[in-house]
Design a protein around this motif. Sequence first.
Motif, PDB file in Angstrom:
ATOM      1  N   ALA A 342       0.821  -1.209   0.000  1.00 46.55           N
ATOM      2  CA  ALA A 342       0.000   0.000   0.000  1.00 46.55           C
ATOM      3  C   ALA A 342       0.860   1.267   0.000  1.00 46.55           C
ATOM      4  O   ALA A 342       0.446   2.305  -0.539  1.00 46.55           O
ATOM      5  N   ALA A 343       2.052   1.195   0.570  1.00 48.49           N
ATOM      6  CA  ALA A 343       2.938   2.354   0.621  1.00 48.49           C
ATOM      7  C   ALA A 343       3.797   2.489  -0.635  1.00 48.49           C
ATOM      8  O   ALA A 343       4.563   3.448  -0.767  1.00 48.49           O
ATOM      9  N   SER A 344       3.687   1.552  -1.550  1.00 50.73           N
ATOM     10  CA  SER A 344       4.537   1.536  -2.742  1.00 50.73           C
ATOM     11  C   SER A 344       4.050   2.511  -3.801  1.00 50.73           C
ATOM     12  O   SER A 344       2.889   2.945  -3.807  1.00 50.73           O
ATOM     13  N   ARG A 345       4.957   2.822  -4.718  1.00 52.96           N
ATOM     14  CA  ARG A 345       4.637   3.645  -5.889  1.00 52.96           C
ATOM     15  C   ARG A 345       5.128   2.916  -7.128  1.00 52.96           C
ATOM     16  O   ARG A 345       6.195   2.298  -7.098  1.00 52.96           O
ATOM     17  N   MET A 346       4.355   3.030  -8.209  1.00 47.61           N
ATOM     18  CA  MET A 346       4.677   2.232  -9.396  1.00 47.61           C
ATOM     19  C   MET A 346       4.456   3.024 -10.674  1.00 47.61           C
ATOM     20  O   MET A 346       3.476   3.767 -10.802  1.00 47.61           O
ATOM     21  N   LEU A 347       5.386   2.842 -11.609  1.00 48.51           N
ATOM     22  CA  LEU A 347       5.169   3.241 -12.995  1.00 48.51           C
ATOM     23  C   LEU A 347       4.788   1.990 -13.775  1.00 48.51           C
ATOM     24  O   LEU A 347       5.575   1.041 -13.856  1.00 48.51           O
ATOM     25  N   SER A 348       3.582   1.977 -14.296  1.00 48.51           N
ATOM     26  CA  SER A 348       3.172   0.912 -15.204  1.00 48.51           C
ATOM     27  C   SER A 348       3.738   1.267 -16.568  1.00 48.51           C
ATOM     28  O   SER A 348       3.203   2.116 -17.288  1.00 48.51           O
ATOM     29  N   SER A 349       4.846   0.638 -16.905  1.00 49.52           N
ATOM     30  CA  SER A 349       5.623   1.056 -18.076  1.00 49.52           C
ATOM     31  C   SER A 349       5.086   0.374 -19.331  1.00 49.52           C
ATOM     32  O   SER A 349       5.382  -0.791 -19.593  1.00 49.52           O
ATOM     33  N   ASP A 350       4.283   1.109 -20.079  1.00 50.97           N
ATOM     34  CA  ASP A 350       3.706   0.567 -21.306  1.00 50.97           C
ATOM     35  C   ASP A 350       3.679   1.664 -22.358  1.00 50.97           C
ATOM     36  O   ASP A 350       3.638   2.854 -22.037  1.00 50.97           O
ATOM     37  N   VAL A 351       3.656   1.253 -23.602  1.00 52.66           N
ATOM     38  CA  VAL A 351       3.769   2.207 -24.702  1.00 52.66           C
ATOM     39  C   VAL A 351       2.498   3.023 -24.863  1.00 52.66           C
ATOM     40  O   VAL A 351       1.422   2.658 -24.397  1.00 52.66           O
ATOM     41  N   SER A 352       2.647   4.136 -25.560  1.00 53.68           N
ATOM     42  CA  SER A 352       1.517   4.997 -25.880  1.00 53.68           C
ATOM     43  C   SER A 352       1.469   5.200 -27.392  1.00 53.68           C
ATOM     44  O   SER A 352       2.468   5.008 -28.089  1.00 53.68           O
ATOM     45  N   ALA A 353       0.313   5.579 -27.896  1.00 51.97           N
ATOM     46  CA  ALA A 353       0.147   5.788 -29.339  1.00 51.97           C
ATOM     47  C   ALA A 353       0.755   7.128 -29.740  1.00 51.97           C
ATOM     48  O   ALA A 353       0.340   8.178 -29.234  1.00 51.97           O
ATOM     49  N   GLY A 354       1.737   7.080 -30.620  1.00 50.21           N
ATOM     50  CA  GLY A 354       2.333   8.306 -31.128  1.00 50.21           C
ATOM     51  C   GLY A 354       1.495   8.901 -32.245  1.00 50.21           C
ATOM     52  O   GLY A 354       0.880   8.175 -33.034  1.00 50.21           O
ATOM     53  N   VAL A 355       1.454  10.229 -32.312  1.00 45.92           N
ATOM     54  CA  VAL A 355       0.706  10.900 -33.373  1.00 45.92           C
ATOM     55  C   VAL A 355       1.337  10.572 -34.723  1.00 45.92           C
ATOM     56  O   VAL A 355       2.525  10.793 -34.941  1.00 45.92           O
ATOM     57  N   ASP A 356       0.531  10.030 -35.608  1.00 48.97           N
ATOM     58  CA  ASP A 356       0.969   9.687 -36.966  1.00 48.97           C
ATOM     59  C   ASP A 356       0.358  10.707 -37.918  1.00 48.97           C
ATOM     60  O   ASP A 356      -0.873  10.838 -37.978  1.00 48.97           O
ATOM     61  N   PRO A 357       1.166  11.468 -38.658  1.00 48.16           N
ATOM     62  CA  PRO A 357       0.595  12.490 -39.539  1.00 48.16           C
ATOM     63  C   PRO A 357      -0.348  11.927 -40.596  1.00 48.16           C
ATOM     64  O   PRO A 357      -1.198  12.654 -41.115  1.00 48.16           O
ATOM     65  N   LEU A 358      -0.232  10.647 -40.914  1.00 46.60           N
ATOM     66  CA  LEU A 358      -1.124  10.036 -41.894  1.00 46.60           C
ATOM     67  C   LEU A 358      -2.490   9.700 -41.304  1.00 46.60           C
ATOM     68  O   LEU A 358      -3.450   9.467 -42.055  1.00 46.60           O
ATOM     69  N   TYR A 359      -2.578   9.655 -39.969  1.00 43.43           N
ATOM     70  CA  TYR A 359      -3.830   9.298 -39.305  1.00 43.43           C
ATOM     71  C   TYR A 359      -4.116  10.266 -38.163  1.00 43.43           C
ATOM     72  O   TYR A 359      -4.610   9.883 -37.100  1.00 43.43           O
ATOM     73  N   ALA A 360      -3.826  11.533 -38.393  1.00 37.11           N
ATOM     74  CA  ALA A 360      -3.926  12.539 -37.330  1.00 37.11           C
ATOM     75  C   ALA A 360      -5.358  12.742 -36.846  1.00 37.11           C
ATOM     76  O   ALA A 360      -5.564  13.220 -35.725  1.00 37.11           O
TER      77      ALA A 360
END
Length: 474
Positions: A342-360
């Motif tokens: 309960a006292a811990s802290r965490m980064l859930s390290s997962d990718v995110s969608a990058g902006v693609d100019p072809l599908y903006a």
Amino acid sequence: MERKNAWTTYTPEQLGELEQLSQDYIAFISENKTERECAQAAIRLAEAAGYVSLEDAVREGAPLAAGSKVWAHTHGKALVLVHLGCAPLTEGFNILGAHIDSPRLDLKQNPLYESKDLALLDTHYYGGIKKYQWVTLPLALHGVVAKTDGTVVPVVVGEDPSDPVFCVTDILPHLGAAQMAKKTDKIVEGEDLDLLVGGRPLVFGEDDGGDDLTDEQKEAKKAPVKALCLQLLEEKYGITEEDFLSAELEIVPAGPARELGFDRSMVIGYGQDDRVCAYTSLVAQLAVENPTKTVVCVLVDKEEIGSVGASGMESLFFENTMAEVMELADCGGMLNLRRALAASRMLSSDVSAGVDPLYASVFEEKNAAFLGRGLVFNKYTGARGKSGSNDASAEFMAHVRKVMDNAGVAFQTAELGKVDAGGGGTIAFIPARYDMDVIDSGVAVLSMHAPWEVTSKADIYEACKGYEAFLRNA
């Protein structure tokens, strides 16, 4: 609040560090394309950095104290690394969590068959893929075959330049009118993702045609191309058709990851979701020395299919591991474990969608991730009304901002596309059940879940810096 492109800020020394990290990362994802391979490679790197087996420590009753480093794995496909700090364990841990499975094709248990003088392997796709992207690519076979005598045979075919590769075929455009009239998700059906693996029949001698043939010989004469494939498998690996029943064989794009662009600023490779975050988390974990709070790196399987199973984040593997660590550190007991989590802290390290100019059009650009602008924080993920999201607290987000700013880490915040465009999830909601602070963070990716995905070297570098800063200061 537009974020600066990180490339404009680097000194020559930092560019050198960035390139070295990128080359090491390219080698890692080129050599490790399955969760088993990633886990084993991570263990080798951890042991080189002084980590020892938790299983051995438990068996020997070896006490753990500040400075102790241990690793634990389950089923060869999930891994926890723990480096004990000098603070009491009940004050919690700083945790990085990523997944090492990726979308792919898996062989079915009874996969090999012959049709129209060709041998094929039947598959079942794993994770969210666009099925049409997997046809006509050079593909490799990775995995293990477990035999009834207890031996486990590793299999990798298609990565060495001298190896053959495999493929899923497609219809020629001249005859593809009916296919092209289908909706995109129906252009290639799941049952049509079968792997072409042979086209040469086994040749029988003149004395092989008698009436006293065994059932196996009769079957071989009916399907001689399949028979030759089985003969080659037995010669090279000592496995039979029955052994497919207890095999885990994954089909992945063949060949190494590469630098992308005239400027070599990006990486194109298979499985960057989520091995780009898993590798940078691992590097950050191994780089930390003399931590104040205990630092932990969790690399899990099965995220792409819901984090289920014994090697997924939903299992008790992580909790059990931390219980064993606390017991050896003379801080055992369920209440102490619950207080620590309960006292811990965490980064859930997962990718995110990058902006693609072809599908903006599917991105709301004020709240979107751009390649080259650094580590991405997603306060929430989910789909449409934040369904399935962890949604980190404002206080924790402020704390993470301070850590990143103090460490000079380039970062950005984002959502996963426009509100009604779709969405997705991570493992974040699972450790949040322990009442710990968790937020999603990772690297922006183009062509996510495609056989070949794209990331920026700058974002890889900033992720590694950010993860290390979090472990040291969270």
